[in-house]
Design an enzyme around this catalytic site. Structure first.
Site, PDB file in Angstrom:
ATOM      1  N   LYS A 178      37.023   8.404  77.821  1.00 51.19           N
ATOM      2  CA  LYS A 178      37.063   8.580  76.362  1.00 51.19           C
ATOM      3  C   LYS A 178      36.392   9.896  76.003  1.00 51.19           C
ATOM      4  O   LYS A 178      35.378  10.270  76.600  1.00 51.19           O
ATOM      5  CB  LYS A 178      36.350   7.385  75.712  1.00 51.19           C
ATOM      6  CG  LYS A 178      36.196   7.446  74.205  1.00 51.19           C
ATOM      7  CD  LYS A 178      35.493   6.179  73.725  1.00 51.19           C
ATOM      8  CE  LYS A 178      35.121   6.251  72.248  1.00 51.19           C
ATOM      9  NZ  LYS A 178      34.409   5.025  71.792  1.00 51.19           N
ATOM     10  N   LYS A 186      41.328   7.634  76.014  1.00 50.04           N
ATOM     11  CA  LYS A 186      41.017   7.323  74.620  1.00 50.04           C
ATOM     12  C   LYS A 186      40.393   8.537  73.929  1.00 50.04           C
ATOM     13  O   LYS A 186      39.239   8.856  74.181  1.00 50.04           O
ATOM     14  CB  LYS A 186      40.056   6.128  74.533  1.00 50.04           C
ATOM     15  CG  LYS A 186      39.650   5.774  73.094  1.00 50.04           C
ATOM     16  CD  LYS A 186      38.703   4.588  73.058  1.00 50.04           C
ATOM     17  CE  LYS A 186      38.179   4.320  71.649  1.00 50.04           C
ATOM     18  NZ  LYS A 186      37.250   3.169  71.601  1.00 50.04           N
ATOM     19  N   ASP A 226      32.265   0.226  75.709  1.00 52.76           N
ATOM     20  CA  ASP A 226      32.347   1.686  75.649  1.00 52.76           C
ATOM     21  C   ASP A 226      30.966   2.253  75.952  1.00 52.76           C
ATOM     22  O   ASP A 226      30.083   2.268  75.080  1.00 52.76           O
ATOM     23  CB  ASP A 226      32.805   2.146  74.263  1.00 52.76           C
ATOM     24  CG  ASP A 226      34.269   1.804  73.983  1.00 52.76           C
ATOM     25  OD1 ASP A 226      34.741   0.768  74.487  1.00 52.76           O
ATOM     26  OD2 ASP A 226      34.932   2.564  73.248  1.00 52.76           O
TER      27      ASP A 226
END
Length: 309
Positions: free
Chosen positions: A208, A245, A145
């Protein structure tokens, strides 16, 4: 392809009205609610990102990842043999080895995700970001991430942003890359849309919303804009494997179901899988298990009756 983003306009009032309507949708009850909650469990990136993380609390988190819902509750729902686990365990790079070793010892194939690239601020040199990514992959992380440099968005340096994300993607190698946009610090929904597009063009496997450390984290308007960017990217390219996400501030079972419903509304049922949808959360699982306990027993569990989440 800068032409895709050069004249982007987002009608913020319309987006907000749309998401307010979503909040008014009828709440699911009974077995329907339990089914959606178990689906949410399989999409959770169970996360610990604290300065006081230790090998022992990472080990406890990994055990919870493998056994997210009490076995007797799953048996009552006839779901005990369906292999329900969370989507991933997410930790800092320094804790990746602890998580990988624990899950391997438990005979579990849950992927370990690691935040990297100057998380959460992104205010580190690019060389340092790339080195951190490579180390996390070397330690065994199968998902990375990363976090973007917000300054590149705020100053309109789209080609520089593309190049930064592209280099991060290359550093990830075989690992999946989720690109955190830190939407609460991008200034406008138009910037959120543009950053989403650039991240996908540069090879992101997921986009995300947040690090969870900003003042404003995952919100439904932001999520709607990002999902519509994913849809537009699919229409333009035919490439259908970019996931979404939301992360930060998602704490209740009701919120988790609303996010699932929003994904179904905007992107379709195909996206309701751990491969294309994740929920970034540290405390959400506890509330989901509490609601399933209530569904099965008719009462709420006392604190000692449920394992840590």
């Amino acid at each position: 392809e800068l032409g895709w983003i050069s004249k982007v306009y987002v009608n913020r009032p319309a987006v907000v009205r749309h998401t307010e309507e979503i909040k008014k949708w009828k709440t699911l009850k009974g077995n329907w609610q339990a089914a959606w909650l178990l689906k949410a469990v399989t999409c959770i990136d169970l996360t610990t990102l604290s300065g006081d993380d230790t090998p022992s609390n990472v080990q406890r988190l990994c055990f919870k990842a493998k056994h997210p819902i009490r076995e007797d509750l799953l048996k009552a729902l006839d779901m005990h043999d369906k292999g329900i686990t969370v989507g991933a365990v997410c930790v800092y790079p320094a804790r990746v080895s602890d998580a990988v070793n624990t899950l391997k010892a438990a005979g579990c194939n849950i992927p370990v995700a690691s935040v990297a690239a100057g998380f959460p601020s992104g205010q580190t040199p690019l060389e340092t970001k790339l080195a951190e990514i490579r180390l996390a992959v070397e330690y065994g992380a199968r998902e990375i991430d990363i976090v973007i440099s917000r300054s590149l968005v705020l100053t309109g340096q789209w080609e520089s942003l593309y190049e930064e994300i592209r280099l991060c993607r290359a550093a990830c190698g075989e690992a999946h890359m989720k690109t955190i946009l830190a939407t609460g610090e991008l200034g406008s929904l138009a910037n959120v849309y543009k950053a989403s597009m650039i991240a996908m063009m540069a090879g992101s496997d997921f986009i995300k919303t947040s690090t969870g450390k900003e003042v404003e984290n995952a919100t439904f308007p932001v999520g709607t804009v990002m999902m519509r960017a994913i849809k537009e990217y699919y229409w333009q390219t035919g490439y259908k494997v970019v996931g979404f996400k939301p992360a930060g501030g998602i704490r209740t079972a009701k919120e988790a179901i609303t996010w699932l419903m929003l994904v179904k509304e905007e992107l379709g049922v195909e996206w309701l899988t751990p491969e294309l949808f994740r929920l970034g959360a540290s405390s959400l699982l506890g509330d989901i298990e509490q609601q399933i306990f209530y569904h099965v027993t008719g009462t709420y569990a006392r604190q000692h009756e449920l394992a840590m989440a």
